[in-house]
Design an enzyme around this catalytic site. Structure first.
Site, short mmCIF file in Angstrom:
data_model
loop_
_atom_site.label_atom_id
_atom_site.label_comp_id
_atom_site.label_asym_id
_atom_site.label_seq_id
_atom_site.Cartn_x
_atom_site.Cartn_y
_atom_site.Cartn_z
N ASP A 174 0.66 -1.28 -0.03
CA ASP A 174 0.24 0.10 -0.04
C ASP A 174 1.22 1.08 0.11
O ASP A 174 1.85 0.87 0.19
CB ASP A 174 -1.09 0.45 0.92
N LEU A 175 0.22 2.65 0.25
CA LEU A 175 0.83 3.78 -0.79
C LEU A 175 1.27 4.95 0.79
O LEU A 175 1.83 4.82 1.86
CB LEU A 175 1.00 4.82 -1.15
N ASP A 176 -0.32 5.72 0.77
CA ASP A 176 0.23 6.52 2.33
C ASP A 176 -0.65 5.48 3.38
O ASP A 176 -1.45 3.97 3.40
CB ASP A 176 -1.63 6.33 1.74
N ASP B 72 -1.52 -1.08 5.71
CA ASP B 72 -2.05 0.00 7.23
C ASP B 72 -3.46 -0.11 7.47
O ASP B 72 -3.48 0.46 8.67
CB ASP B 72 -1.05 0.81 6.97
N SER C 60 -5.41 3.04 -2.89
CA SER C 60 -6.37 3.79 -3.79
C SER C 60 -6.91 4.86 -4.35
O SER C 60 -7.81 5.50 -4.70
CB SER C 60 -7.05 3.73 -2.21
#
Length: 238
Positions: free
Chosen positions: A23-25, A175, A119
């Site tokens: 995931d990124l953020d 996360d 997302s």
């Protein structure tokens, strides 16, 4: 290849994979200030309390978050407002920084062995990665690439298809509860990092650690070995 050692206790958990799906953020980058600023603007625009949005602003697409937070909003207005929220995040002057341990971890991975699955839109994701000073991912899957966002399995299934790996050859690193649900629904083992949500909301993951700083990686010609020594209180390792 020599392992990359973080400053933590001796590893007690070790897992192997051929590819990592990040995931990124909240996982690789800290973009909290930009995210909250954009959503506070949206709350003011709609005349509702920010707390009405707060449970939904992390881990799922903006339009989906709006649908959950303001069910009565018509679809045209929802799509337009979601676009404005994302544009404000891209244009925000708020700092975006790498999460602790993220840069070290990504720099130690073999080329073509990882993907970012987010997302956000492609424009937002590329902006985040650049502002945080992270390496360009070999594969980037965004909301623009899928019909259904997290917690649907499509984003991670799309990444596996591009990387040409099976679910049992991957590990998802997430996360958020929607991200964990997405990875599990895709049949992938999930390692959660407790950087955004409290541990009790991440219990569905296979493993839970405080942050990426806890991870030691040891890549070889065929696999990536991840190990760590400290789990959060009450976290599962299964």
């Amino acid at each position: 290849m020599a392992s990359i050692e973080p400053d933590c206790c001796p590893p007690s958990v070790s897992i192997a994979a051929q590819a990592l799906l990040f995931d990124l953020d909240g996982t690789l980058v800290d973009s909290t200030a930009a995210v909250e600023s954009a959503w506070r603007w949206a709350a003011d625009r709609l005349g509702v309390a920010f707390g009405q949005f707060a449970p939904y602003i992390h881990g799922i697409p903006a339009e989906q978050a709006l649908e959950l937070a303001v069910p009565g909003l018509d679809s045209v207005a929802r799509t337009r407002l979601a676009g404005e929220i994302l544009a404000r995040q891209v244009d925000s002057n708020a700092a975006v920084s790498p999460m602790p341990g993220a840069l070290r971890l990504l720099q130690g991975l073999p080329s073509g062995s990882w993907a970012v699955v987010t997302s956000g839109s492609v424009r937002l994701a590329e902006s985040r990665i650049q502002k945080a000073g992270l390496p360009e991912p070999p594969i980037l899957i965004t909301a623009d690439d899928v019909q259904a966002g997290k917690p649907h399995p499509e984003p991670f299934m799309r990444a596996m298809g591009v990387l040409d790996v099976s679910a049992n050859e991957c590990i998802v690193i997430e996360d958020s509860p929607p991200g964990i649900a997405s990875g599990l629904a895709a049949g992938v083992r999930v390692l959660a990092v407790g950087t955004t949500f409290p541990p009790h909301q991440l219990e569905e993951a296979n493993w839970l650690i405080p942050s990426l700083e806890q991870i030691t990686i040891t890549p070889d010609a065929e696999q990536i070995f991840l190990s760590w020594g400290s789990l959060l209180n009450g976290a599962a390792s299964r």
